[in-house]
Write a protein that holds these residues in place. Sequence first.
Motif, short mmCIF file in Angstrom:
data_model
loop_
_atom_site.label_atom_id
_atom_site.label_comp_id
_atom_site.label_asym_id
_atom_site.label_seq_id
_atom_site.Cartn_x
_atom_site.Cartn_y
_atom_site.Cartn_z
N ARG A 37 0.83 -1.19 0.00
CA ARG A 37 0.00 0.00 0.00
C ARG A 37 0.87 1.26 0.00
NH1 ARG A 37 -5.00 1.18 4.04
NH2 ARG A 37 -5.36 3.27 3.23
N ARG A 38 1.99 1.16 0.75
CA ARG A 38 2.91 2.31 0.83
C ARG A 38 3.52 2.59 -0.55
NH1 ARG A 38 6.85 2.07 5.74
NH2 ARG A 38 4.89 2.31 6.83
N VAL A 39 3.90 1.52 -1.26
CA VAL A 39 4.46 1.67 -2.60
C VAL A 39 3.45 2.38 -3.51
CG1 VAL A 39 5.22 0.43 -4.67
CG2 VAL A 39 5.98 -0.33 -2.41
N PHE A 40 2.20 1.97 -3.39
CA PHE A 40 1.14 2.57 -4.21
C PHE A 40 1.00 4.07 -3.92
CE2 PHE A 40 -3.27 3.90 -4.77
CZ PHE A 40 -3.40 3.68 -6.13
N LEU A 41 1.03 4.39 -2.62
CA LEU A 41 0.90 5.80 -2.22
C LEU A 41 2.05 6.64 -2.77
CD1 LEU A 41 -0.41 5.63 1.45
CD2 LEU A 41 -1.54 6.68 -0.52
N VAL A 42 3.27 6.09 -2.68
CA VAL A 42 4.44 6.81 -3.18
C VAL A 42 4.31 7.04 -4.69
CG1 VAL A 42 6.93 6.65 -3.59
CG2 VAL A 42 6.02 6.10 -1.33
N LEU A 43 3.90 5.97 -5.41
CA LEU A 43 3.73 6.09 -6.86
C LEU A 43 2.67 7.15 -7.20
CD1 LEU A 43 3.92 2.43 -8.21
CD2 LEU A 43 5.42 4.35 -8.76
N ALA A 44 1.57 7.13 -6.45
CA ALA A 44 0.49 8.08 -6.71
C ALA A 44 1.00 9.51 -6.48
CB ALA A 44 -0.70 7.79 -5.79
N LEU A 45 1.83 9.67 -5.46
CA LEU A 45 2.38 10.99 -5.15
C LEU A 45 3.28 11.48 -6.29
CD1 LEU A 45 2.49 13.12 -2.85
CD2 LEU A 45 4.65 12.05 -2.15
N ILE A 46 4.14 10.57 -6.78
CA ILE A 46 5.06 10.93 -7.87
C ILE A 46 4.26 11.34 -9.11
CG2 ILE A 46 6.78 10.01 -9.49
CD1 ILE A 46 7.83 8.30 -7.11
N VAL A 47 3.24 10.54 -9.45
CA VAL A 47 2.42 10.84 -10.64
C VAL A 47 1.73 12.19 -10.45
CG1 VAL A 47 0.36 10.15 -11.94
CG2 VAL A 47 2.10 8.45 -11.33
N GLY A 48 1.24 12.43 -9.23
CA GLY A 48 0.56 13.69 -8.93
C GLY A 48 1.48 14.88 -9.11
N VAL A 49 2.69 14.78 -8.59
CA VAL A 49 3.66 15.89 -8.69
C VAL A 49 4.00 16.13 -10.16
CG1 VAL A 49 6.06 16.54 -8.22
CG2 VAL A 49 4.63 15.64 -6.37
N MET A 50 4.22 15.04 -10.92
CA MET A 50 4.56 15.20 -12.34
C MET A 50 3.42 15.87 -13.11
SD MET A 50 6.75 11.80 -13.19
CE MET A 50 6.86 12.12 -14.93
N ALA A 51 2.18 15.45 -12.80
CA ALA A 51 1.02 16.03 -13.49
C ALA A 51 0.93 17.53 -13.19
CB ALA A 51 -0.26 15.33 -13.04
N PHE A 52 1.22 17.89 -11.92
CA PHE A 52 1.16 19.30 -11.53
C PHE A 52 2.22 20.11 -12.27
CE2 PHE A 52 2.55 22.68 -8.53
CZ PHE A 52 1.40 23.45 -8.61
N LEU A 53 3.44 19.54 -12.38
CA LEU A 53 4.52 20.24 -13.07
C LEU A 53 4.19 20.42 -14.54
CD1 LEU A 53 7.70 18.63 -11.43
CD2 LEU A 53 6.80 20.92 -11.06
N PHE A 54 3.59 19.39 -15.15
CA PHE A 54 3.20 19.52 -16.56
C PHE A 54 2.10 20.56 -16.73
CE2 PHE A 54 5.63 15.77 -17.58
CZ PHE A 54 6.10 16.13 -18.83
N PHE A 55 1.18 20.58 -15.76
CA PHE A 55 0.12 21.60 -15.80
C PHE A 55 0.76 22.99 -15.78
CE2 PHE A 55 -2.18 24.55 -12.99
CZ PHE A 55 -3.25 24.85 -13.82
N LEU A 56 1.74 23.17 -14.89
CA LEU A 56 2.42 24.47 -14.80
C LEU A 56 3.10 24.82 -16.11
CD1 LEU A 56 4.20 24.63 -11.32
CD2 LEU A 56 2.21 25.91 -12.10
#
Length: 257
Positions: A2-21
Amino acid sequence: MRRVFLVLALIVGVMAFLFFLSYRSNGVPVLMYHMVSDWSHRRALAVPVKEFDRQMWYLHQRGYQVMSLETILKKLNSGEPLPRKTVAITFDDGYQDNYINALPVLKKYHFPATVFMPCSLVGEKNLWDIKRGKAEVKMLTREQIAEMMFHKISFQAHTSNHVVLTDVSPARARKEIFDSKAGLAGITGKNVEIFCYPSGRYNNQIKGYVKAAGFNYAFTTRQGRIKPGDDPYTLKRIRVSGMNLLPDFIMRLEFIR
Ligand SMILES: [Zn+2]
């Protein structure tokens, strides 16, 4: 798990935000270089030749449109749209390594660039730095400037003697600014319309002199992109130093606003 999943979700979220910017802004990054050289004593100013080549390769293969600063400013001023991936390249001071090391790379990719050159130091050394005990470096000669202009490199003003304008009398500052316009035009035979404050230092009085001398734009060393509606006399750039390896260069290029 579950922790691995959370970390992956966080990384994807940060990348999506940077692309949005990166997709949101219509500002244009103006890259600020000084030396392009393997000489390692002044990493803050000198980008190693291989690193510079890598950075230009990145612009090329990512589909960046490197345009001349003059064209970009004209288009921004008239409200003409610019391609989303427009970028400009500038070099401060006019070191001879710009001709020896940077020009071959720029030629390879057919990239234009602008050099901010103190007109009284053409064919000289970095006298303003030598005075402060820094090592000697050769500046561009007239012949090198002529050859660079043939390869889409433009030259714009940076005072006559690389004087920090806030450190001298108003009369001296005014003279350095006014002389730099006519002095550089005498060397290049071109209209000089852009000014760059040495060490990025200016105040309202100095800004007034730059305007009165007939310059249409002035660049600082403040970090950021240029956007429609900016004050034309305090334009920002994105600093590239010898400390910025490719991932850092990409972050600065894509995400500094
Ligand atoms: Zn400078």
